[in-house]
Scaffold this motif. Structure first.
Motif, PDB file in Angstrom:
ATOM      1  N   ALA A   5       1.934  -0.305   7.579  1.00  0.00           N
ATOM      2  CA  ALA A   5       2.768   0.657   6.861  1.00  0.00           C
ATOM      3  C   ALA A   5       3.687  -0.080   5.904  1.00  0.00           C
ATOM      4  O   ALA A   5       4.024  -1.253   6.109  1.00  0.00           O
ATOM      5  N   LEU A   6       4.093   0.606   4.849  1.00  0.00           N
ATOM      6  CA  LEU A   6       5.007   0.030   3.866  1.00  0.00           C
ATOM      7  C   LEU A   6       6.195   0.975   3.705  1.00  0.00           C
ATOM      8  O   LEU A   6       6.193   1.852   2.837  1.00  0.00           O
ATOM      9  N   ALA A 207       7.105 -10.604  -0.116  1.00  0.00           N
ATOM     10  CA  ALA A 207       6.106 -11.660  -0.292  1.00  0.00           C
ATOM     11  C   ALA A 207       5.525 -11.605  -1.696  1.00  0.00           C
ATOM     12  O   ALA A 207       5.334 -10.532  -2.268  1.00  0.00           O
ATOM     13  N   ASN A 208       5.211 -12.781  -2.241  1.00  0.00           N
ATOM     14  CA  ASN A 208       4.712 -12.896  -3.610  1.00  0.00           C
ATOM     15  C   ASN A 208       3.691 -14.027  -3.660  1.00  0.00           C
ATOM     16  O   ASN A 208       3.820 -15.022  -2.951  1.00  0.00           O
ATOM     17  N   GLY A 209       2.675 -13.853  -4.524  1.00  0.00           N
ATOM     18  CA  GLY A 209       1.702 -14.906  -4.738  1.00  0.00           C
ATOM     19  C   GLY A 209       0.283 -14.487  -4.406  1.00  0.00           C
ATOM     20  O   GLY A 209      -0.037 -14.202  -3.243  1.00  0.00           O
ATOM     21  N   LEU A 221       0.853  -8.407   3.906  1.00  0.00           N
ATOM     22  CA  LEU A 221       1.860  -7.681   4.678  1.00  0.00           C
ATOM     23  C   LEU A 221       1.698  -7.936   6.173  1.00  0.00           C
ATOM     24  O   LEU A 221       2.667  -8.189   6.892  1.00  0.00           O
ATOM     25  N   ARG A 222       0.464  -7.887   6.635  1.00  0.00           N
ATOM     26  CA  ARG A 222       0.195  -8.082   8.060  1.00  0.00           C
ATOM     27  C   ARG A 222       0.531  -9.516   8.484  1.00  0.00           C
ATOM     28  O   ARG A 222       1.121  -9.745   9.541  1.00  0.00           O
ATOM     29  N   ASP A 227       8.767  -7.008   4.123  1.00  0.00           N
ATOM     30  CA  ASP A 227       9.244  -5.640   3.920  1.00  0.00           C
ATOM     31  C   ASP A 227       8.732  -5.039   2.619  1.00  0.00           C
ATOM     32  O   ASP A 227       8.907  -3.839   2.378  1.00  0.00           O
ATOM     33  N   GLY A 228       8.141  -5.856   1.773  1.00  0.00           N
ATOM     34  CA  GLY A 228       7.620  -5.383   0.502  1.00  0.00           C
ATOM     35  C   GLY A 228       6.853  -6.493  -0.182  1.00  0.00           C
ATOM     36  O   GLY A 228       6.768  -7.624   0.322  1.00  0.00           O
TER      37      GLY A 228
END
Length: 334
Positions: A5-6, A207-209, A221-222, A227-228
């Motif tokens: 979920a987001l 998270a980015n990349g 995400l997992r 959180d985003g």
């Protein structure tokens, strides 16, 4: 496997839903592109990096980057610099000119930025990081966010240390790119460091990349528990990636790619906004890179760019683009 979920992201009085953010990219995330990505599903769009040096605030480039008229709230502006007091003044200046969120750049790997001891170079001086963050947070009454990398190089992955400093200084949310500075954008992003940062903090972590598809978004995400997500290069030429990711995370299903006619309409509207925002001469020039990104995954890419890059006027650029895509629509229907 059911995707994670987001939930919505809360930054001060602002609710970011979905928690999918267009990452700040110099020369890319101008107002026309931010507004387009917001229309196509991004919960938040961060401005291009703006300088903290007041000598350059009135240049054409800075004025464009600080133009937020008509932009959907909340408006997030990224600032870059090295001197705490100057960064604080820049934050105040941008809030006075419409910023509702301030983002601090400690992630840019560009040599000219790092040579000035800004961007990701700041991660080498943790005491200076603390002074800058404290000065900016205390200077404004809007939420302040921070973007960092995992560290300067593989031997110095100090993102968890910087993250704790950020939380202690009152940073509202932290975005982490899963590469060190010396990697620039090469190799593959790693997400273990982001997961470690998330476990250590109580503030939101993004998270980015290398998040370039709905399935990759679900995996990141997992894996990280973030959180985003921040989406950067994958949105170039594919601004609809935000709604694709949101749909997949909400339903577990895959949203069909937009058809050629829809891509044409999105692109033509984007071109018109670029022409209006920058004026015809600059707008036509700046639009060329976006045209290349939109066509990059199509077999006719080289031929298309050879044609549209000859356009010298807005009308010609629009006509050539429309003709090209109209031809694809007819071929698709045949």
């Amino acid at each position: 496997m059911t995707p994670p979920a987001l939930p919505a992201l809360h930054l001060g009085p602002h609710t970011i839903a979905p928690a999918l953010v267009l990452a700040p990219m110099a020369g890319v995330t101008d107002k026309p592109f931010r507004m387009l990505c917001k229309q196509l599903g991004a919960g938040l769009c961060v401005s291009e990096m703006t300088t903290s040096d007041p000598r350059f605030w009135n240049t054409a480039k800075s004025l464009n980057r600080m133009d937020h008229a008509g932009e959907p709230a909340p408006v997030s502006v990224q600032i870059a610099g090295t001197v705490p007091e100057v960064m604080a003044a820049a934050a105040r200046h941008n809030v006075e000119h419409g910023a509702q969120l301030i983002d601090i750049n400690m992630g840019c790997p560009a040599k000219k930025v790092c040579n000035a001891w800004a961007g990701s170079a700041l991660m080498r001086d943790e005491a200076l990081v603390a002074r800058i963050l404290s000065a900016v947070v205390q200077a404004v009454d809007v939420p302040v966010t921070l973007k960092i990398r995992t560290g300067w190089d593989a031997a110095h992955r100090n993102a968890p240390v910087i993250a704790r400093i950020a939380e202690d200084c009152g940073i509202a949310a932290l975005a982490v790119h899963g590469r060190t500075r010396d990697q620039h954008y090469t190799g593959h992003a790693e997400y273990d460091t982001i997961a470690a940062v998330k476990q250590a903090l109580s503030i939101p972590v993004l998270a980015n990349g290398d998040i370039d598809s709905p399935r990759k978004a679900a995996f990141v995400l997992r894996h990280t528990g973030a959180d985003g997500l921040l989406i950067g290069r994958a949105a170039q030429g594919r601004p609809w990636i935000f709604r694709e990711i949101a749909y997949h995370l909400a339903t577990g299903e895959t949203l069909p790619e937009p058809g050629v006619a829809q891509v044409r309409d999105i692109l033509l509207a984007h071109l018109r906004h670029l022409h209006a925002f920058y004026g015809e001469t600059s707008g036509v020039r700046i639009a060329r890179k976006h045209l290349g990104w939109y066509a990059k995954d199509r077999p006719e890419n080289a031929a298309f760019r050879a044609v549209v890059n000859r356009a010298e006027s807005a009308a010609e650029q629009l006509a050539l683009t429309a003709d090209y895509f109209d031809g694809l629509v007819l071929a698709e229907a045949a």
